[in-house]
Motif scaffolding. Structure first.
Motif, PDB file in Angstrom:
ATOM      1  N   SER A 148      46.982  39.941  38.208  1.00 24.80           N
ATOM      2  CA  SER A 148      47.266  41.353  38.467  1.00 24.80           C
ATOM      3  C   SER A 148      48.463  41.849  37.677  1.00 24.80           C
ATOM      4  O   SER A 148      48.772  43.039  37.692  1.00 24.80           O
ATOM      5  N   GLU A 162      51.299  36.632  42.548  1.00 29.79           N
ATOM      6  CA  GLU A 162      50.137  37.116  43.292  1.00 29.79           C
ATOM      7  C   GLU A 162      50.093  38.641  43.250  1.00 29.79           C
ATOM      8  O   GLU A 162      51.103  39.292  43.033  1.00 29.79           O
ATOM      9  N   PRO A 163      48.883  39.186  43.483  1.00 28.66           N
ATOM     10  CA  PRO A 163      47.602  38.501  43.717  1.00 28.66           C
ATOM     11  C   PRO A 163      46.911  38.114  42.411  1.00 28.66           C
ATOM     12  O   PRO A 163      47.201  38.677  41.355  1.00 28.66           O
ATOM     13  N   ARG A 223      40.513  33.404  45.669  1.00 35.35           N
ATOM     14  CA  ARG A 223      41.317  34.628  45.716  1.00 35.35           C
ATOM     15  C   ARG A 223      42.669  34.310  46.346  1.00 35.35           C
ATOM     16  O   ARG A 223      42.722  33.801  47.467  1.00 35.35           O
ATOM     17  N   LEU A 234      46.122  35.796  47.719  1.00 35.99           N
ATOM     18  CA  LEU A 234      46.924  36.925  48.184  1.00 35.99           C
ATOM     19  C   LEU A 234      47.620  36.488  49.467  1.00 35.99           C
ATOM     20  O   LEU A 234      47.004  36.456  50.529  1.00 35.99           O
ATOM     21  N   ASN A 235      48.907  36.123  49.347  1.00 39.45           N
ATOM     22  CA  ASN A 235      49.675  35.533  50.442  1.00 39.45           C
ATOM     23  C   ASN A 235      49.153  34.148  50.795  1.00 39.45           C
ATOM     24  O   ASN A 235      49.871  33.166  50.725  1.00 39.45           O
ATOM     25  N   GLN A 249      46.281  44.653  49.000  1.00 42.65           N
ATOM     26  CA  GLN A 249      47.601  44.507  48.406  1.00 42.65           C
ATOM     27  C   GLN A 249      48.176  45.890  48.116  1.00 42.65           C
ATOM     28  O   GLN A 249      47.450  46.872  48.014  1.00 42.65           O
ATOM     29  N   GLY A 287      52.051  41.116  46.749  1.00 40.96           N
ATOM     30  CA  GLY A 287      51.118  40.629  47.741  1.00 40.96           C
ATOM     31  C   GLY A 287      51.309  41.230  49.117  1.00 40.96           C
ATOM     32  O   GLY A 287      50.686  40.770  50.077  1.00 40.96           O
TER      33      GLY A 287
END
Length: 241
Positions: free
Chosen positions: A55, A61-62, A80, A82-83, A183, A231
């Protein structure tokens, strides 16, 4: 050892080696531009070719992580991050990579849809699928090989496409979905308005707007692009394309 690049305009060959040559950015080799929404390439190796779709221009992240020929060339996956990370699709096979010959693949993304397939034609022979209403724009692509693997990659930087124009409309239920756990996206405009439908129209009229947040108490609308900032999770009215 350094990565290898052919002198030809249309072919770029890069080699990744576990531990030694890792996290190679395709933009550094002229093999990726942010205007594109697909990537065609070939790989030669016994197993474990990995592609990160980022990104941002860093490894933060993400991001999406695609693995080809994992588990001794018996599985391919989309991850994937994200966190927390999770597998969003996988495909079992008897060997999708080859130790001695280049095999063609493609990845496409945009409009909330990610696909991975084999062959030279984007859209044909897809074997990995992920639909994401919180999908972010891809700002960089990084390649790796793991578990002792050496992988040769061939890219075609001239293959560039653009997203199709979105459909018009002014009814929020038809073009936007209220979803949570997206996000945080880049803010491109902030204004006050009374009607929720007007927010949807303003977003549709503005270039690069992919969704908006609305505070009922203050009647403040925040228009957002598809550029992920971090994120941090939030809720958004996301454009359906």
């Amino acid at each position: 050892m350094t990565s290898r690049i052919t002198g030809r305009r249309t072919n770029i060959i890069i080699q990744t080696i576990d531990v030694t040559l890792q996290n190679l950015k395709l933009s550094d080799y002229g093999a990726f531009q942010i205007e594109r929404y697909f990537l065609k390439f070939r790989v030669k190796g016994c197993y474990d070719a990995f592609i990160k779709l980022l990104s941002s221009t860093t490894l933060q992240e993400p991001y999406y992580y695609i693995g080809l020929g994992e588990a001794s060339n018996t599985r391919s996956t989309i991850w994937r991050q994200l966190n927390t990370g999770k597998y969003v699709d996988h495909h079992l096979h008897n060997g999708i990579m080859n130790c001695s010959s280049f095999q063609p693949f493609w990845i496409s993304w945009g409009k909330g849809s990610m696909r991975v397939g084999s062959g030279n034609v984007v859209g044909d022979n897809a074997f990995l699928f992920h639909d994401d209403m919180c999908m972010f724009s891809i700002r960089e692509i990084v390649i790796n090989s793991l578990w002792g693997a050496t992988v040769d990659w061939t890219f075609y930087p001239e293959d560039i496409t653009t997203q199709a124009a979105i459909s018009s409309g002014d009814i929020i239920d038809a073009f936007y979905i209220d979803i949570s756990d997206c996000q945080t996206f880049e803010v491109i405009s902030t204004f006050k308005e009374h009607a929720l439908t007007n927010f949807a129209v303003q977003c549709w009229l503005m270039k690069n707007c992919k969704g908006f947040k609305y505070n009922k108490g203050s009647e403040v609308c925040i228009l957002s692009s598809e550029t992920a900032i971090n994120g941090t999770l939030t809720s958004i009215y996301r454009l359906v394309e």
